[in-house]
Design a protein around this motif. Structure first.
Motif, short mmCIF file in Angstrom:
data_model
loop_
_atom_site.label_atom_id
_atom_site.label_comp_id
_atom_site.label_asym_id
_atom_site.label_seq_id
_atom_site.Cartn_x
_atom_site.Cartn_y
_atom_site.Cartn_z
N LEU A 1 -14.97 -1.28 -1.52
CA LEU A 1 -13.53 -1.04 -1.43
C LEU A 1 -12.84 -2.09 -0.57
O LEU A 1 -13.35 -2.46 0.48
N ASP B 1 -6.77 -2.39 0.09
CA ASP B 1 -5.76 -1.67 -0.70
C ASP B 1 -6.28 -0.28 -1.09
O ASP B 1 -5.54 0.69 -1.07
N LYS B 2 -7.58 -0.19 -1.42
CA LYS B 2 -8.12 1.08 -1.92
C LYS B 2 -8.78 1.93 -0.82
O LYS B 2 -8.85 3.15 -0.93
N SER B 3 -9.30 1.25 0.20
CA SER B 3 -10.12 1.94 1.19
C SER B 3 -9.42 3.11 1.89
O SER B 3 -9.99 4.20 2.00
N TYR C 1 -9.22 6.19 -0.34
CA TYR C 1 -10.56 6.70 -0.64
C TYR C 1 -11.11 7.50 0.53
O TYR C 1 -11.60 8.63 0.37
#
Lengths: 284, 250, 342
Positions: free
Chosen positions: C209, C212-214, C217
């Motif tokens: 990740l 941007d996604k971490s 999540y």
């Protein structure tokens, strides 16, 4: 050292260097709580409602303490300091004219400007009254800016009441609904309410949760139960304001001690709308 | 404490190594004597006093007579400090408590002379098991710097606090190579810091001579040992040296 | 960006000149037992340009383990005086992930209330980066850092071409000034060749990740049992946070001289994994459980810092994974364990 190339302008100041304030008034309020008025040596403190300062004694240490007086342009400000450790114990022993170190003010403030035109419900426990008082005094001095003002105060027992003259003043004021209680009243001639602070809340028949904001300040254990009661009364989370107590060591958002998830209590708080922190597991 | 505090040192069952640490403070000893009024310290002076602001106790309690003497000191001392691991937990002396029969212990040490009356002994007790202790300074021997720092804090009217985090903290700050990376078993992760990680800094694994932190993770210790194909029983000798929390071995 | 070449021996000779000139402390990577550390060079020959990782990151030069912030005469508040000690410093051989970490530290200490004790030390420093030529089993930095970001703080970047030759990327004026008098030559190397030389070693693992996604999540995993499962093996020894190049939490303590005539307010490294870290008044500990502290640390790297700076708070150096005796601290381990539990 001394051979460094850094520009002197970057070394000219330090966020960790305290300024000086001297004691101008001092009065013991309970066996452990002492009221102090300090005067800054060089400038007005310039604080807002609900903020805190880092106070210190050289060689002993530094700790965050809430400011209790309403904002003003004077160099003077007030605090109530509970004697809980060596720093506070040394400060309790200081005399008029003696100096402490002060950094700040720091932190967010009670949103008194946003609350204009609304009713206010202060719910304060123990020395939670200390920071709340800065807002209470402001709202009483600008009484026409706010609709109904209700103040609840609770403490362990009658000997732990602070600002007693002001408590009775508030009780007498026709434009303030003041209620107080003590957890236990054994061995005293207390005639008032007995029970934890939430026992006062059913007495609030005329509070309209849609147009009232609750300002809640007290010991950690108090928040959960008060907020449950406020929910029962119909308060939504964006109508509840809390002030959190954490170990704000640096006061400037660096040291990490007061951090709860993404929030640094010293900078993002200590005053929060409950709606902004209700999902933070470690907050309340 | 506005005037200089009256300070006394006493020893019970011990090697007197901790007193020696103090006597060996070199230049700092003069500074310390500026802070306190030393009224009793058998190792370095003669003289006694009726009462003390601070009494430092070294050694463990192993006889009834020790108990009486310690209680008397306690009655005459405002602050009582147990210093050195013998005083704090019983230390190395407590190894004898692994035996239930004290005569057997005497025989192991003194062979055919074991019955001599003055060798009378009972299972080792820490100072805190006999009287109220206001402050502990752990270690075998104590860390000189920590001792000086504690006396300074007492002189300033502060309440000294000793570290309650593992030796790993101090070891990392010194950028030592981890003893586990060298294939050794080190008690650093559960041992109480305050020594400046002196042993690992000199290439020796930690034996937890200051005891454990107040909340050691025994479960983790067991799993790490298992990773190295060891059990607690196999390192029980190491754990027992300084009477580390006996719970660790369960 | 100007690219130069220099032979290893000429580079070392230049470092020796700097050491002899004595107007700037030359610090580089040197062996310590079976490991490596950043340390002051007495001579350039000590410098190691082929290492896996150092035990502590270079943060120790900008936020020292012990640092005096204020001095005073005890109990006399009018005696407070600021202290800001720094010295000229050149750090040689800083890997890209550590440069990114320094960039993060710079932001933390300069944004909001500016910490001059940290910033003055940074102002006095020259950073000479180095692309790694040796792999490290716990490293996963390629998946954590933007390859352009090291250039935000590096003054020079070294690329080892072979045992005898270095390419030098001149990133800043300070870097250019450092090379004054060095036996450098213009580079005739193609960008393709350099790109290959920069990426000589490959990580054996990758974090799935990015910044941007971490955050999203991990936020969803706040209640995941992984925190308790890994946390129960945690010694709370703080090793993972002390070796972390992006951990900068600290404690402040007052220390006085034996004479009690003078004293100092001192900053020490501290960390959120230590049991007492979150204790506030009344001994109330709001991160009492090992699992809660473990989660807090991982969230700081994967949620808090990415949300604040749009950069992962973990640079993938692998130090925590190596330092953790219980073998739980590495972010890769967290991801792996989560997967095993699902």
């Amino acid at each position: 050292m001394g051979n460094c190339q850094c520009q002197s302008n970057t070394k000219g100041s330090s966020i960790y260097l305290p300024e000086i304030a001297r004691i101008t008034r001092k009065k013991l309020m309970t066996d452990v709580d002492c009221f102090f008025e300090f005067e800054m040596e060089k400038r007005p403190l310039g604080h807002k409602y609900g903020q805190f300062v880092e106070i210190s004694i050289p060689g002993i240490g530094e700790a965050p303490i809430s400011i209790s007086s309403a904002p003003s342009s004077s160099k003077k400000f007030e605090m109530v300091i509970r004697n809980v450790g060596e720093l506070t114990s040394v400060i309790h022993g200081l005399n008029i004219g003696e100096a402490i170190g002060v950094r700040g003010p720091y932190g967010t403030t009670f949103p008194m400007d946003d609350l204009k035109g609304k009713s206010l419900l202060y719910i304060t426990g123990g020395i939670g009254l200390v920071p709340a008082r800065s807002a209470i005094l402001h709202s009483l001095a600008n009484r026409n800016d706010y609709k109904d003002i209700t103040i609840l105060f609770g403490c362990k027992d009658p000997s732990q009441r602070i600002f007693v003259d002001e408590l009775s003043e508030w009780e007498k004021r026709p434009d303030v609904n003041f209620l107080e209680t003590v957890d236990t009243a054994a061995n005293s001639n207390w005639k008032g309410n007995v029970g934890v602070i939430t026992t006062l809340m059913p007495k609030l028949q005329n509070v309209n949760p849609d147009n009232t904001v609750a300002i809640v300040v007290g010991p950690p254990i108090m928040y959960k139960f008060v907020i449950m009661s406020l929910h029962d009364m119909g308060f939504t989370d964006d109508h509840i304001v809390v002030s959190l107590e954490r170990r704000m060591k640096c006061g400037v958002g660096k040291c990490g001690h007061c951090q709860i998830n993404h929030i640094y209590v010293c900078q993002d708080g200590p005053v929060f709308y409950f709606s902004d922190i209700k999902d933070l597991k470690e907050a309340i | 404490m506005s005037a200089k505090p009256k300070v006394a040192f006493f020893d019970f069952a011990c090697c007197e190594g901790c007193q020696l640490q103090i006597a060996n403070l070199e230049e700092d000893i003069l500074g310390l004597l500026g802070l306190v009024d030393l009224v009793e310290f058998r190792e370095v002076m003669t003289g006694t006093a009726p009462e003390y602001d601070i009494a430092f106790i070294e050694g463990s309690i192993t006889r009834k007579a020790d108990e009486e003497r310690l209680k008397d000191i306690r009655n005459r001392a405002k602050i009582l400090v147990a210093y050195g691991q013998c005083a704090v937990t019983g230390g190395i002396n407590k190894l004898k408590n692994l035996h239930s029969d004290m005569m057997e212990v005497r025989k192991i040490v003194y062979k055919d002379k074991a019955a001599m009356e003055h060798l009378d002994t009972y299972p080792t007790r820490a100072v805190g098991d006999v009287v109220k202790v206001d402050l502990i300074i752990p270690g075998c021997p104590i860390n000189k710097d920590e001792f000086v720092s504690i006396v300074k804090q007492l002189a300033l009217g502060k309440i000294p606090r000793i570290p309650d985090y593992p030796v790993c903290v101090e070891c990392k700050l010194k950028e030592n190579v981890c003893r586990y990376d060298e294939g050794e078993i080190c008690l650093g992760p559960i041992a109480r810091a305050g020594c400046g990680a002196i042993c690992p800094s000199n290439g020796v694994a930690c034996d937890a001579c200051r005891g454990t932190v107040s909340n050691p993770n025994k479960q983790a210790m067991h799993e790490v040992l298992a990773k190295y194909n060891l059990t607690v029983d196999e390192i029980i000798g190491k754990i027992n040296i300084f009477a580390v929390d006996p719970e660790v071995s369960k | 960006m100007e690219i130069l070449k220099i032979s290893l021996s000429d580079f070392l000779a230049h470092v020796n000149k700097k050491i002899q000139a004595g107007d700037s402390k030359q610090v580089g990577v040197v062996p310590k037992g079976s490991h490596f550390v950043f340390g002051e060079l007495d001579e350039a020959a000590q410098l190691c340009l082929d290492y896996d990782v150092t035990i502590l990151p270079p943060k120790k030069y900008f936020q020292p383990q012990r640092e005096v912030l204020v001095k005073y005469a005890p109990k006399d508040a009018s005696s407070y005086a600021m202290v800001n000690d720094c010295e000229n410093l050149t750090l040689i051989g800083v890997h890209p992930y550590d440069l990114v970490a320094i960039h993060l530290m710079d932001r933390a200490f300069s944004e909001g209330e500016r910490d001059e004790n940290y910033m003055a030390k940074r102002d006095c420093s020259v950073l000479i980066g180095l692309y790694p030529t040796r792999g490290f089993e716990h490293r996963f930095s390629a998946s954590m850092i933007d390859p352009q970001m090291p250039y935000k703080v590096a003054d020079l970047m070294l690329i080892k071409l072979d045992d005898n030759q270095l390419a030098l990327e001149v990133v800043s004026k300070k870097g250019k000034a450092y090379l004054e008098g060095a036996a450098v030559a213009k580079s005739d190397l193609s960008e393709a060749f350099l790109a290959q030389a920069r990426n000589k070693v490959k990580d054996s693992q990758a974090f799935p990740l990015g910044p941007d996604k971490s955050p999203a999540y991990f936020k969803e995993k706040y209640e995941h049992p992984v925190w308790e499962k890994l946390g129960e093996k945690c010694y709370s020894c703080g090793s993972c946070v002390f070796v972390c190049p992006t951990c900068y939490c600290f404690d402040v303590r007052d220390e006085v001289e034996l004479s009690l005539a003078s004293g100092e307010r001192v900053r020490y490294w501290d960390g959120c994994m230590i049991e007492s870290f979150a204790i506030c008044a009344g001994d109330h500990n709001f991160r009492k459980e090992r699992g809660a502290r473990f989660r807090h640390r991982v969230f700081r790297k994967t949620v808090t810092l990415p949300e604040k700076y749009q950069v992962m708070g973990c640079v993938g150096c692998g130090r925590c994974a190596q330092a953790c005796t219980a073998d739980i601290a590495g972010p890769m381990k967290v991801i792996k364990t989560m997967k095993e539990m699902n």
